[in-house]
Design an enzyme around this catalytic site. Structure first.
Site: not given
Ligand code: KPC
Length: 537
Positions: A515, A78, A87, A137, A82
Site C-alpha cells: 500500500f 545489436l 522504443c 548500443h 529499439c
Molecule cells: C533498454 C534496452 O534494453 C536496450 S534495447 C533492447 C534490445 S534487445 O535486448 O535486443 O531486445
C-alpha cells in the site's frame, strides 16, 4: 575489425560505435565489426539475418541450446531499432511528457516554478537521446559477446542467396537453418499525396518531404527546428504517444485519424470506459483529435505547410502546420525474401509463419515485426526463442494472440484480458470493480489515489486515473484488468500470467498489497472476496 580475440571495455565499444555511426552519417562505408570464430569454419546451425530484439534473443537461445549461430546486422550494434530510434526514445519522450504535464498542472504551487514553454524543447529532448543512446548500443555488443558468446557481423548487409546461403561483405556463409528478422518501417499510405520529397528537390537522401517526420526520421537525421504546431497523420500507438509528448512540450498538436482513437486494427481489448478516460484527458491537455477523416495531401513544395483532409461530414479542410508526423502504422519490407526464396507473404507483405515460426520455405523461419502485428518487444524476443527451440529439435509453439498491452499518453495506459463489453458477451454474469465507481464523476473522488497521483488526489481529483477489474461471477475468475495512471506496467505483466492461470477474486483478496500501490486490484478484490454472490463495486 576482427574482435574475436579482443575484449573491449564499455568505453571502447562506445567510442567505436560512435565513430562508425558518424562515418555512416557522412556517407562513408566503414569496416564491419566481426566476432566470428573462423577456426570453426563457415557453416552454422542457424544464421539470423537481423540482430534486433528477435535476432538477439533467438541467438542467445541458440547458444543456450548448443547451436552454432551467426547474427548479421546493418547497424554497428545489436538490439535493432529499439535502442536507436524506436522504443527507447519513445519511452524517454513519454517520461518527459509525464514530467512536463506534472510541472504544468502544479506550476506555481508548493515549490513548483512557473512552467516555461521556451525551455520545453523537442529538439533538445532528441539531442539528449542521441547523446545517450550510444551507451545502450555498446552494452548490446558487450553483453552479446562477453556474456552470451554470440557470433556476429555488424555494420554489414546480409544478402540471402538461398535458404542455406548468406553472403556478407563478399564472404559466403552456409547454414542448416535461416531466421529472417529484419523488422518493419513506417507505412506510407500511397493514397496520401505530398508525403515524399519531390524528385529533384535538394534534400540529400531524405525520403520524406521537409517538415514531414516519422519516428525514425525524428531521430535520424533528426528534427532541426522547433515546430510551432504539429499535425499527426494516423491514430496508431505512435501517433498517440509522440503526439502527447509534443503537446506536453507546448507544441499545439492535432491528430487526424480515420478511425476512433484507440480503435485501430492493431489494438484489441480496449475497454470503452478506459478509452474515454484516455481521450478525455488528451483533450483536457489541449490536443485536438479529429476522427473519421481521410487524409488527402500534405501541402507545400519545398517543405510541409499543412495537411488537406476530407472530414467525416464530407467537407474538406486544411490544417496548417510546420510539422507533420506520420503515425499510420508499420509494414515489413519483405520483397528481397520473396525474390530470393519465393517465400509466402500476406496482403500487407508480412511473412506468413505457423505457430513454430516456420515459413513456407522449409528450414527458413521468420520472427518479430517481419511477420506482422503485434509489433511488440515480447513478441519479437519470444519469436526468436521459439525459432531457436524448434531449430534445436524441440516442438515449440508461440501463440501471441492474447497479451498484456500498454501505451503512453501523459499517463501510462495498461490493459490485459477482456473488456467489460467482451466479458459480458462471453460470460453474461460479471462483476466490475472500478475506480472511480460507475455513477461517480472523475472530479468527485480522489481515487484511484497512489504513487504518482498523490498530489492530484489533493488538488485535482479528476486527474488521478482510472482502473477496472472484471470478474466472471460463476467461476469467480479475473477475466480482464484495465488501468490509467502511473507505475502499473510491471503488475500487468504478472496479472497476464495470473489471469491465464485462472486466479479468482478470493485468491486476489489473499494477496499482500504494498500500500499505496498503483492499481488497487488486490484491495478492491478483497472488499468483494467471500461474498457468495459477487457484485460490482
Ligand atoms: C533498454 C534496452 O534494453 C536496450 S534495447 C533492447 C534490445 S534487445 O535486448 O535486443 O531486445
Amino acid at each position: 575489425m576482427d574482435l574475436h580475440e579482443k575484449h573491449l571495455t564499455m568505453a571502447e565499444w562506445e567510442a567505436l560505435i560512435l565513430a562508425l555511426i558518424h562515418r555512416a552519417e557522412v556517407g562513408e562505408v566503414a569496416e564491419p565489426l566481426e566476432n566470428v570464430h573462423r577456426e570453426k569454419g563457415s557453416h552454422y546451425d542457424v544464421i539470423f539475418v537481423g540482430g534486433g530484439a528477435g535476432g538477439r534473443f533467438g541467438s542467445a537461445y541458440s547458444q543456450a541450446r548448443g547451436l552454432r549461430q551467426l547474427v548479421v546486422d546493418k547497424w554497428p550494434f545489436l538490439g535493432g531499432s529499439c535502442p536507436h530510434q524506436a522504443c527507447v526514445p519513445h519511452h524517454l519522450f513519454s517520461e518527459l511528457a509525464r514530467e512536463m504535464d506534472y510541472m504544468r498542472w502544479n506550476a506555481e504551487t508548493l515549490f513548483f516554478p512557473k512552467f516555461d514553454d521556451a525551455k520545453a524543447s523537442i529538439v533538445e529532448a532528441i539531442e539528449v537521446f542521441k547523446n545517450g543512446r550510444n551507451n545502450a548500443h555498446a552494452f548490446m555488443n558487450w553483453q552479446s559477446k562477453e556474456q552470451l558468446d554470440m557470433e556476429y557481423i555488424l555494420n554489414s548487409w546480409a544478402t540471402v542467396v538461398d535458404k542455406n546461403t548468406v553472403e556478407v561483405n563478399g564472404e559466403t556463409f552456409s547454414c542448416d537453418n535461416l531466421v529472417l528478422a529484419t523488422g518493419a518501417g513506417t507505412y506510407l499510405p500511397p493514397e496520401i499525396k505530398g508525403l515524399l520529397a519531390e524528385p529533384g528537390t535538394p534534400l540529400g537522401d531524405r525520403l520524406l518531404k521537409r517538415g514531414v517526420y516519422d519516428f525514425s526520421a525524428l531521430i535520424d537525421p533528426g528534427l532541426d527546428y522547433e515546430p510551432t504546431s504539429c499535425v499527426i497523420i494516423g491514430g496508431s500507438k505512435i501517433a498517440i504517444e509522440y503526439g502527447s509528448f509534443y503537446q506536453a512540450a507546448g507544441c499545439q498538436t492535432t491528430i487526424l485519424t480515420r478511425r476512433q482513437l484507440m480503435r485501430t486494427e492493431s489494438l484489441h481489448h480496449v475497454d470503452e470506459d478506459l478509452r474515454r478516460y484516455v481521450v478525455k484527458n488528451m483533450k483536457l491537455r489541449g490536443m485536438e483529435i479529429v476522427e473519421g477523416c481521410e487524409i488527402l495531401e500534405v501541402l507545400g513544395t519545398e517543405r510541409a505547410t499543412g495537411v488537406r483532409v476530407l472530414l467525416a461530414d464530407g467537407t474538406e479542410d486544411v490544417f496548417e502546420t510546420d510539422f507533420v508526423f506520420i503515425g499510420t502504422g508499420e509494414r515489413p519490407p519483405t520483397k528481397p525474401y520473396v525474390d530470393a526464396l519465393g517465400i509466402e507473404v500476406d496482403e500487407k507483405g508480412s511473412i506468413k509463419v505457423n505457430s513454430r515460426m516456420q515459413t513456407s520455405v522449409p528450414g527458413v523461419y521468420a520472427i518479430g515485426d517481419l511477420i506482422g502485428s503485434p509489433m511488440e518487444m515480447f513478441k519479437a524476443r519470444k519469436c526468436g526463442m521459439t525459432a531457436a527451440k524448434n531449430i534445436s529439435g524441440e516442438f515449440a509453439e508461440f501463440d501471441f494472440s492474447e497479451y498484456p498491452d500498454f501505451l503512453h499518453t501523459t499517463y501510462e495506459v495498461t490493459w490485459v484480458g477482456l473488456t467489460e463489453d467482451e466479458a459480458r458477451e462471453q460470460y453474461g454474469d460479471i462483476s466490475v470493480l472500478q475506480m472511480p465507481p460507475k455513477g461517480i464523476e472523475d472530479h468527485e473522488v480522489c481515487l484511484p489515489l497512489s504513487e504518482g497521483t498523490m498530489l492530484y488526489g489533493h488538488s485535482r481529483p479528476e486527474l488521478t486515473g482510472f482502473q477496472k477489474a472484471i470478474y466472471d461471477n460463476r467461476s469467480r475468475r479475473l477475466v480482464g484488468a484495465h488501468h490509467v495512471g502511473y507505475g502499473a506496467k510491471d503488475a500487468f505483466q504478472y496479472l497476464d500470467h495470473l489471469i491465464k492461470k485462472g486466479i479468482t477474486v478470493d485468491e486476489m483478496g489473499e494477496m499482500n498489497e504494498l500500500f499505496l500501490n498503483p492499481e488497487h486490484f488486490i484491495q478492491l478484490s478483497r472488499l468483494r472476496a467471500g461474498n457468495r454472490d459477487l457484485t460490482s463495486l
